[in-house]
Every structure is written in C-alpha cells, then in structure tokens.
Enzyme design. Structure first.
Site, mmCIF file in Angstrom:
data_model
loop_
_atom_site.group_PDB
_atom_site.id
_atom_site.type_symbol
_atom_site.label_atom_id
_atom_site.label_comp_id
_atom_site.label_asym_id
_atom_site.label_seq_id
_atom_site.Cartn_x
_atom_site.Cartn_y
_atom_site.Cartn_z
ATOM 1 N N ASP A 1 0.968 -1.105 0.294
ATOM 2 C CA ASP A 1 -0.110 0.102 -0.007
ATOM 3 C C ASP A 1 0.897 1.131 0.004
ATOM 4 O O ASP A 1 2.105 1.130 0.272
ATOM 5 C CB ASP A 1 -0.644 -0.023 1.226
ATOM 6 C CG ASP A 1 -1.722 1.250 1.641
ATOM 7 O OD1 ASP A 1 -1.473 1.595 2.668
ATOM 8 O OD2 ASP A 1 -2.274 1.776 0.726
ATOM 9 N N ASP B 1 -0.259 5.215 0.924
ATOM 10 C CA ASP B 1 -0.466 6.253 1.889
ATOM 11 C C ASP B 1 -0.664 5.716 3.269
ATOM 12 O O ASP B 1 -1.601 4.443 3.551
ATOM 13 C CB ASP B 1 -1.822 6.936 1.410
ATOM 14 C CG ASP B 1 -1.637 7.733 0.355
ATOM 15 O OD1 ASP B 1 -2.457 7.420 -0.543
ATOM 16 O OD2 ASP B 1 -0.858 8.658 0.224
HETATM 17 C C1 XBP Z 1 -5.236 6.169 0.668
HETATM 18 C C2 XBP Z 1 -6.445 6.855 0.078
HETATM 19 C C3 XBP Z 1 -6.128 8.063 -0.836
HETATM 20 C C4 XBP Z 1 -5.462 9.296 -0.386
HETATM 21 C C5 XBP Z 1 -5.573 10.440 -1.185
HETATM 22 O O1 XBP Z 1 -4.606 5.287 -0.159
HETATM 23 O O2 XBP Z 1 -7.552 6.384 0.408
HETATM 24 O O3 XBP Z 1 -7.190 8.271 -1.481
HETATM 25 O O4 XBP Z 1 -6.059 9.466 0.898
HETATM 26 O O5 XBP Z 1 -5.185 10.146 -2.413
HETATM 27 P P1 XBP Z 1 -3.854 4.108 -0.064
HETATM 28 P P2 XBP Z 1 -6.065 10.804 -3.883
HETATM 29 O O6 XBP Z 1 -4.765 3.045 -0.571
HETATM 30 O O7 XBP Z 1 -2.677 4.152 -0.427
HETATM 31 O O8 XBP Z 1 -3.881 3.926 1.414
HETATM 32 O O9 XBP Z 1 -6.497 12.172 -3.179
HETATM 33 O O10 XBP Z 1 -5.172 10.550 -5.052
HETATM 34 O O11 XBP Z 1 -7.088 9.918 -3.791
HETATM 35 MG MG MG Z 2 -3.094 3.158 3.422
#
Ligand code: XBP
Ligand code: MG
Length: 258
Positions: free
Chosen positions: A10, A12
């Site tokens: 993953d 974020d």
């Molecule tokens: C987490 C998310 C993403 C980010 C924002 O992603 O929910 O939407 O918060 O990015 P991950 P965008 O699966 O990597 O934990 O604004 O580009 O959607």
């Molecule tokens: Mg994440």
C-alpha cells in the site's frame, strides 16, 4: 502454501505517512485557491479518512458536513464534476509537496525494498491514490529508476471499486499472474486490511497516527514501524518470531507460519 514470491505494498500510511502533512495540506491549498473557505483540520481529516479516494472524500464532506452547500450550476454540472475538478488542483499541490521532499519514506521502507530486490522478490503496489502520486513519491524518495522496481503499480481509478473492496489487489495479482498464497500485503488501515484480506492475502500492518486504533483482526502481524537494525519496531499484535526489524528472513518465516 507456496514460497513467498511477491510483496504488495500500500502507499498512503504504509510507504510514507502522507495523509496528515501531505494530502490534507494539499486539499486545504486547493480549497483556498478556489475561495471555498473550507479548512480540513487534523481531527476532521481523520473522520473523513473513513472513505478512501480523494474525490470521494470531497463528496462525503459536502454531503455530511455542509447542509447549506450550493453548487454553482453555471460552473459545474454536478457534485461529481465539482469534486473531479477540485481534486485535480489538490493533486497539483500534492505533487508539489512531494517534489519539495516534504514527504519522506517511513523508517525501514527503503532498506526493506532494497533487501527484497536483492533477494529476488517481486514487488508491486496496490493503492487508492492517484497514479502520479505514486511515481512522484518514488522518484522523490528512491530516485526515478525506482518506479521500474515495481512490476505493477495498481492505483486510483484503474479498478471500479476502491478499498475496502479487494479489486486493487486482485487486479495487481492478475497482472503478475500470481496467486495470493505466494504473496504478502503491507497495509496501514482498516479499509486497507479489509481489501487485502478480501483478496486472500496475508497482511502485515504498520500503524500510524490516524490508524493506531483501527481493528486489524486477521493481520499476521501489527507493528508500529518496519524498524532498522539499530532501531527496533514495537510489536502491537502477533508474534514477530524474535526479530527486531522487518527483513526478508522474517517475512519468509511469517509466510511459512501463516
Ligand atoms: C489512501 C487513500 C487515498 C489518499 C488520497 O490510499 O484513500 O485516496 O488518501 O489520494 P492508500 P487521492 O490505499 O494508498 O492507503 O486524493 O489521490 O485519492
Ligand atoms: Mg494506506
């Protein structure tokens, strides 16, 4: 159980702690630029993280927190159009933040990725975030060539349903022609582990400020970070088999045990 062949990360909250000081700041910059007068505080943003996807988060905010919100029909077709265009500006500001070097990788991530490559493990990414956010983060932290270290970068709207749906993981595995029992997923959040478990993936969790109280039932291990040889992790749930930092030997042992 097959041998461990693939690590699926993953982004974020896992590769980097991007939400509070990255995405949230970029959202607020876009709101300022648009003259909306909105301010997503650290606390409010934590609530909004219940939904994955930046466009979806804007829509949730309008629907749940702004009863008197009036869409300017001369400028926007509907709320979806408004969210898409506002999100485009947010992404612009977020990429600027990444390029400034403001968002480092979490402890142990760079070392683990390099050790995995040296051990011949295949790497992939399964994330909800916009594809450019991934390539800019990798370029800013590991160098442009690191983008090619990942056989598949599954991101954003490439699949119809976002986490907690399993789609972004199943799609990545289909591209790699690999089955879940030869893979391990690395996540940080409830929506993330719901997605990886629904894709039948053994999942190792590293929590962060926004996810430390999430329910990680089903994880093979829950840690506060990957750690380094001179800075060990803390085990929050599960058995780390006596290891003090996440490395390839530990992942292979965990894989065999699960
Ligand atoms: C987490 C998310 C993403 C980010 C924002 O992603 O929910 O939407 O918060 O990015 P991950 P965008 O699966 O990597 O934990 O604004 O580009 O959607
Ligand atoms: Mg994440």
């Amino acid at each position: 159980m097959s041998n461990l062949e693939v690590l699926i990360f993953d982004v974020d909250g896992t590769l980097a702690d991007t939400e509070r000081d990255g995405h949230r700041v970029a959202f607020n910059q876009a709101f300022d630029e648009a003259g909306l007068g909105w301010d997503w505080t650290v606390e409010l943003y934590g609530e909004l993280l219940q939904v994955t996807g930046g466009k979806e988060r804007i829509t949730l905010y309008v629907e749940k927190f702004l009863e008197d919100f009036e869409l300017d029909k001369d400028l926007f077709e509907d709320i979806a159009d408004f969210a898409v265009r506002l999100h485009k500006r947010k992404t612009h500001f977020y990429l600027e933040l990444l390029q400034s070097g403001a968002i480092p990788l979490r402890p142990g991530v760079e070392r683990l990725i390099n050790e995995a490559r040296e051990a011949g493990l295949r790497l992939a990414i399964s994330t909800t975030t916009t594809p450019a956010n991934v390539t800019y983060l990798l370029s800013a932290t590991l160098g442009k060539e690191s983008i090619d270290w990942f056989e598949v970068i599954a991101a954003g709207d490439i699949v119809p349903a976002k986490k907690p749906a399993p789609d972004i993981y199943t799609w990545a595995m289909e591209q790699m022609n690999i089955s879940p029992d030869a893979c391990m997923a690395f996540e940080d959040s409830l929506n993330g582990i719901k997605s990886s478990l629904a894709a039948d993936l053994n999942t190792l969790i590293t929590v962060n400020g926004y996810t430390k109280d999430d329910d990680f039932t089903g994880a093979i291990l829950v840690l506060d970070q990957y750690g380094e040889p001179d800075a060990s992790f803390n085990v929050l749930e599960g058995d780390a088999g006596g290891f003090s930092h996440v490395n390839v030997a530990m992942l292979k042992e965990l894989h065999e045990r699960n």
